[in-house]
Design an enzyme around this catalytic site. Structure first.
Site, PDB file in Angstrom:
ATOM      1  N   SER A  29       3.934  -7.918  -5.651  1.00 45.00           N
ATOM      2  CA  SER A  29       2.813  -7.551  -4.775  1.00 45.00           C
ATOM      3  C   SER A  29       1.486  -7.931  -5.408  1.00 45.00           C
ATOM      4  CB  SER A  29       2.867  -6.036  -4.556  1.00 45.00           C
ATOM      5  OG  SER A  29       1.684  -5.561  -3.974  1.00 45.00           O
ATOM      6  N   TYR A  65       3.522   3.353  -7.643  1.00 49.46           N
ATOM      7  CA  TYR A  65       4.137   2.231  -6.928  1.00 49.46           C
ATOM      8  C   TYR A  65       3.704   0.908  -7.579  1.00 49.46           C
ATOM      9  CZ  TYR A  65       4.738  -1.541  -3.599  1.00 49.46           C
ATOM     10  OH  TYR A  65       5.054  -2.763  -3.044  1.00 49.46           O
ATOM     11  N   LYS A 119       5.875  -2.263  -9.753  1.00 49.84           N
ATOM     12  CA  LYS A 119       5.890  -3.727  -9.557  1.00 49.84           C
ATOM     13  C   LYS A 119       5.531  -4.447 -10.864  1.00 49.84           C
ATOM     14  CE  LYS A 119       7.246  -3.776  -5.337  1.00 49.84           C
ATOM     15  NZ  LYS A 119       8.628  -4.143  -5.040  1.00 49.84           N
TER      16      LYS A 119
HETATM   17  P1  NAD Z   1      10.684  -1.712   3.990  1.00 49.49           P
HETATM   18  O1  NAD Z   1      10.645  -0.287   3.575  1.00 49.49           O
HETATM   19  O2  NAD Z   1      10.531  -2.022   5.425  1.00 49.49           O
HETATM   20  O3  NAD Z   1      12.046  -2.392   3.483  1.00 49.49           O
HETATM   21  C1  NAD Z   1      12.704  -1.985   2.310  1.00 49.49           C
HETATM   22  C2  NAD Z   1      14.152  -1.743   2.673  1.00 49.49           C
HETATM   23  O4  NAD Z   1      14.850  -1.368   1.504  1.00 49.49           O
HETATM   24  C3  NAD Z   1      14.344  -0.624   3.694  1.00 49.49           C
HETATM   25  O5  NAD Z   1      15.181  -1.087   4.736  1.00 49.49           O
HETATM   26  C4  NAD Z   1      15.016   0.493   2.898  1.00 49.49           C
HETATM   27  O6  NAD Z   1      15.913   1.235   3.715  1.00 49.49           O
HETATM   28  C5  NAD Z   1      15.716  -0.285   1.818  1.00 49.49           C
HETATM   29  N1  NAD Z   1      15.948   0.449   0.575  1.00 49.49           N
HETATM   30  C6  NAD Z   1      15.070   1.159  -0.168  1.00 49.49           C
HETATM   31  N2  NAD Z   1      15.675   1.657  -1.257  1.00 49.49           N
HETATM   32  C7  NAD Z   1      16.971   1.257  -1.209  1.00 49.49           C
HETATM   33  C8  NAD Z   1      18.099   1.443  -2.037  1.00 49.49           C
HETATM   34  N3  NAD Z   1      18.056   2.190  -3.143  1.00 49.49           N
HETATM   35  N4  NAD Z   1      19.259   0.847  -1.693  1.00 49.49           N
HETATM   36  C9  NAD Z   1      19.360   0.094  -0.575  1.00 49.49           C
HETATM   37  N5  NAD Z   1      18.334  -0.113   0.275  1.00 49.49           N
HETATM   38  C10 NAD Z   1      17.144   0.468  -0.048  1.00 49.49           C
HETATM   39  O7  NAD Z   1       9.609  -2.475   3.113  1.00 49.49           O
HETATM   40  P2  NAD Z   1       9.069  -3.958   3.256  1.00 49.49           P
HETATM   41  O8  NAD Z   1       7.674  -3.873   3.735  1.00 49.49           O
HETATM   42  O9  NAD Z   1      10.043  -4.798   3.950  1.00 49.49           O
HETATM   43  O10 NAD Z   1       8.996  -4.348   1.714  1.00 49.49           O
HETATM   44  C11 NAD Z   1      10.036  -5.067   1.086  1.00 49.49           C
HETATM   45  C12 NAD Z   1       9.655  -5.292  -0.369  1.00 49.49           C
HETATM   46  O11 NAD Z   1       8.406  -5.981  -0.434  1.00 49.49           O
HETATM   47  C13 NAD Z   1       9.484  -4.021  -1.185  1.00 49.49           C
HETATM   48  O12 NAD Z   1       9.979  -4.258  -2.479  1.00 49.49           O
HETATM   49  C14 NAD Z   1       7.991  -3.833  -1.231  1.00 49.49           C
HETATM   50  O13 NAD Z   1       7.568  -3.119  -2.355  1.00 49.49           O
HETATM   51  C15 NAD Z   1       7.522  -5.269  -1.281  1.00 49.49           C
HETATM   52  N6  NAD Z   1       6.155  -5.456  -0.784  1.00 49.49           N
HETATM   53  C16 NAD Z   1       5.829  -4.996   0.452  1.00 49.49           C
HETATM   54  C17 NAD Z   1       4.519  -5.150   0.921  1.00 49.49           C
HETATM   55  C18 NAD Z   1       4.112  -4.593   2.252  1.00 49.49           C
HETATM   56  O14 NAD Z   1       2.926  -4.328   2.451  1.00 49.49           O
HETATM   57  N7  NAD Z   1       5.024  -4.416   3.205  1.00 49.49           N
HETATM   58  C19 NAD Z   1       3.590  -5.815   0.126  1.00 49.49           C
HETATM   59  C20 NAD Z   1       3.973  -6.292  -1.132  1.00 49.49           C
HETATM   60  C21 NAD Z   1       5.264  -6.109  -1.576  1.00 49.49           C
HETATM   61  C1  WQD Z   2      -5.717  -2.681   4.534  1.00 49.73           C
HETATM   62  C2  WQD Z   2      -7.200  -2.458   4.781  1.00 49.73           C
HETATM   63  C3  WQD Z   2      -7.987  -0.282   4.178  1.00 49.73           C
HETATM   64  C4  WQD Z   2      -5.768   1.925   7.197  1.00 49.73           C
HETATM   65  C5  WQD Z   2      -1.319  -1.693   0.615  1.00 49.73           C
HETATM   66  C6  WQD Z   2      -0.734  -1.346  -0.733  1.00 49.73           C
HETATM   67  C7  WQD Z   2      -0.472  -2.575  -1.533  1.00 49.73           C
HETATM   68  C8  WQD Z   2       0.369  -3.584  -0.740  1.00 49.73           C
HETATM   69  C9  WQD Z   2      -0.202  -3.819   0.625  1.00 49.73           C
HETATM   70  C10 WQD Z   2       2.700  -3.287  -1.243  1.00 49.73           C
HETATM   71  C11 WQD Z   2      -7.880  -1.703   3.655  1.00 49.73           C
HETATM   72  C12 WQD Z   2      -8.122  -0.521   5.672  1.00 49.73           C
HETATM   73  C13 WQD Z   2      -6.273   0.893   6.438  1.00 49.73           C
HETATM   74  C14 WQD Z   2      -6.653   2.680   8.017  1.00 49.73           C
HETATM   75  C15 WQD Z   2      -8.465   1.283   7.291  1.00 49.73           C
HETATM   76  N1  WQD Z   2       1.693  -3.098  -0.508  1.00 49.73           N
HETATM   77  N2  WQD Z   2      -7.601   0.582   6.488  1.00 49.73           N
HETATM   78  N3  WQD Z   2      -7.972   2.315   8.030  1.00 49.73           N
HETATM   79  O1  WQD Z   2      -4.537  -1.017   0.994  1.00 49.73           O
HETATM   80  O2  WQD Z   2      -4.499  -3.529   1.153  1.00 49.73           O
HETATM   81  O3  WQD Z   2      -2.524  -2.366   0.414  1.00 49.73           O
HETATM   82  O4  WQD Z   2      -0.419  -2.564   1.289  1.00 49.73           O
HETATM   83  O5  WQD Z   2       2.805  -3.814  -2.295  1.00 49.73           O
HETATM   84  O6  WQD Z   2       0.182  -2.189  -2.683  1.00 49.73           O
HETATM   85  O7  WQD Z   2      -1.675  -0.525  -1.419  1.00 49.73           O
HETATM   86  O8  WQD Z   2      -3.192  -2.183   2.800  1.00 49.73           O
HETATM   87  O9  WQD Z   2      -2.847  -1.843   5.193  1.00 49.73           O
HETATM   88  O10 WQD Z   2      -3.308   0.177   3.725  1.00 49.73           O
HETATM   89  O11 WQD Z   2      -5.131  -1.434   4.182  1.00 49.73           O
HETATM   90  O12 WQD Z   2      -9.679   1.017   7.354  1.00 49.73           O
HETATM   91  O13 WQD Z   2      -6.259   3.646   8.699  1.00 49.73           O
HETATM   92  O14 WQD Z   2      -7.345  -1.643   5.952  1.00 49.73           O
HETATM   93  O15 WQD Z   2      -9.097   0.408   3.679  1.00 49.73           O
HETATM   94  O16 WQD Z   2      -9.156  -2.240   3.516  1.00 49.73           O
HETATM   95  P1  WQD Z   2      -3.796  -2.235   1.293  1.00 49.73           P
HETATM   96  P2  WQD Z   2      -3.544  -1.260   4.013  1.00 49.73           P
END
Ligand code: NAD
Ligand code: WQD
Length: 338
Positions: free
Chosen positions: A124, A149, A153
């Site tokens: 991330s 969290y 990562k």
């Molecule tokens: P998500 O929660 O939709 O998907 C994760 C999936 O993993 C879910 O279906 C959950 O049921 C499953 N899961 C969790 N723990 C488990 C376990 N112990 N065994 C089996 N399954 C398990 O999340 P996402 O948004 O699809 O994110 C996927 C990956 O990407 C995560 O590692 C997350 O940290 C990373 N990521 C997400 C974002 C974001 O904003 N969505 C940003 C950066 C990184």
């Molecule tokens: C986006 C923008 C908020 C909600 C998070 C995790 C990060 C990564 C991505 C996994 C920001 C603004 C949001 C609301 C708002 N995930 N906002 N009102 O904060 O960039 O990152 O998701 O790895 O680790 O921290 O994403 O979607 O929460 O916010 O104004 O009700 O929207 O301030 O500027 P963020 P977000």
């Protein structure tokens, strides 16, 4: 590589990646314990792709069972999405996050190390914290994490790098996603926030749909073009495709190979720009109020993706407008009253 294990394959990014894997000719084998997803995602994958991936409802940290599945399905590559991802929750229950995201990951890597199976890992942009300069590239320093969290990562990247470099059998890539948004254009899979969402896109689509509260814009007095925070919003289908490129790239590498890549749109958009884009795309008003800053928010971040463009041969095809349209289309499908 042919048979790809997708941990967390029922989740938001995992389900889209399973679809793209199948489209590219791979077999997807999904392991998910449905802790943050529903089995309906599997129906969506099936309807879009016409294929039925093997599905195992299993905690990926069950090392013994996972190894059995890997052998039974002749898995020859892994994309690891399974993790908990709620930043706020991670500060309340850090051990839950370290257990699932880190301890589980060590077990998974040990199995892959023994079997010599390559892995693509979901990292991330959170590892960068508040960047010193923009756009942020992979050489930018890793800053102290804002949440447990974020720490998971950073720890996982370190573990992956060290384990891979010390191994004669592993090879791996960590993809640092910026802000994944949107949904599959079919409206058959998308982000399913269980409970109240905190990310911007689902908050906006729920506000438009009238199933959530109005959006509060967190801060309008930042040093940005319009005072609201800047993020790099990347369409989830573009992000999913980056995983296939990463697998292909890994295929051509020697054992012991490890690298990290930014995966974003390369563009920075403010919260107010996102609201405008939603209103223009959907023709609907986004109910919102201007509010105070949110604790721990990064002011501005967006990616330099030249490394992924050049080495992986990956680039985005979709725009912010596509993301807003597809996110709204998905919201209309999951809001029964609409
Ligand atoms: P998500 O929660 O939709 O998907 C994760 C999936 O993993 C879910 O279906 C959950 O049921 C499953 N899961 C969790 N723990 C488990 C376990 N112990 N065994 C089996 N399954 C398990 O999340 P996402 O948004 O699809 O994110 C996927 C990956 O990407 C995560 O590692 C997350 O940290 C990373 N990521 C997400 C974002 C974001 O904003 N969505 C940003 C950066 C990184
Ligand atoms: C986006 C923008 C908020 C909600 C998070 C995790 C990060 C990564 C991505 C996994 C920001 C603004 C949001 C609301 C708002 N995930 N906002 N009102 O904060 O960039 O990152 O998701 O790895 O680790 O921290 O994403 O979607 O929460 O916010 O104004 O009700 O929207 O301030 O500027 P963020 P977000």
């Amino acid at each position: 590589m042919k048979n790809i294990l997708v941990t967390g394959g029922a989740g938001f990014i995992g389900s889209h990646t399973a679809v793209e894997l199948i489209a590219a000719g791979y077999n997807a084998v999904i392991v998910d314990n449905l802790s943050n997803s529903k089995e309906s995602a599997l129906t969506g994958i099936k309807e879009i792709s016409g294929a039925t991936p093997s599905f195992y409802n299993l905690d990926y940290s069950n090392d013994e069972k996972l190894k059995e599945i890997i052998l039974k399905e002749s898995v020859d590559g892994v994309i690891h999405f399974a993790a908990f991802k709620a930043v706020g929750e991670s500060t309340e229950t850090p051990l839950k996050y370290y257990a699932n995201n880190v301890a589980g990951f060590v077990g998974l890597l040990s199995t892959l190390e023994k079997l010599g199976i390559p892995i693509v890992f979901s990292s991330s942009c959170t590892v960068y914290g508040e960047p010193d300069s923009l756009p942020v590239n992979e050489q930018a320093p890793i800053k102290p994490a804002e949440s447990p969290y974020g720490t998971t990562k950073q720890m996982d990247e370190t573990i992956l790098r060290d384990a891979t470099k010390a191994s004669k059998k592993l090879k791996s890539i960590a993809l640092r996603y910026f802000n994944p948004v949107g949904a599959h254009p079919s409206g058959l899979i998308g982000e399913l926030p269980l409970g109240r969402p905190s990310n911007l896109f689902p908050v906006v689509t729920q506000a438009i749909a009238g199933v959530g509260k109005e959006l509060t814009v967190f801060g309008t007095d930042y040093d940005t073009p319009d005072g609201s925070c800047v993020r790099d919003y990347i369409h989830v289908v573009d992000l999913a495709k980056a995983h296939i490129k990463a697998l292909e790239y890994l295929n051509g590498q020697q054992q012991g190979f490890y690298d990290v890549f930014n995966i974003g749109s390369g563009k920075g958009n403010t919260v107010l720009e996102v609201i405008k884009a939603f209103e223009e795309t959907t023709g609907k008003k986004v109910p919102h109020i201007l509010g105070a800053r949110r604790d721990g928010d990064i002011v501005a971040t967006y990616a330099n993706c030249s490394k992924a463009n050049e080495l992986l041969g990956w680039k985005t095809e979709k725009t912010l407008t596509d993301s807003c349209r597809d996110a709204w289309n998905w919201q209309t499908k999951i809001t029964p009253a609409l």
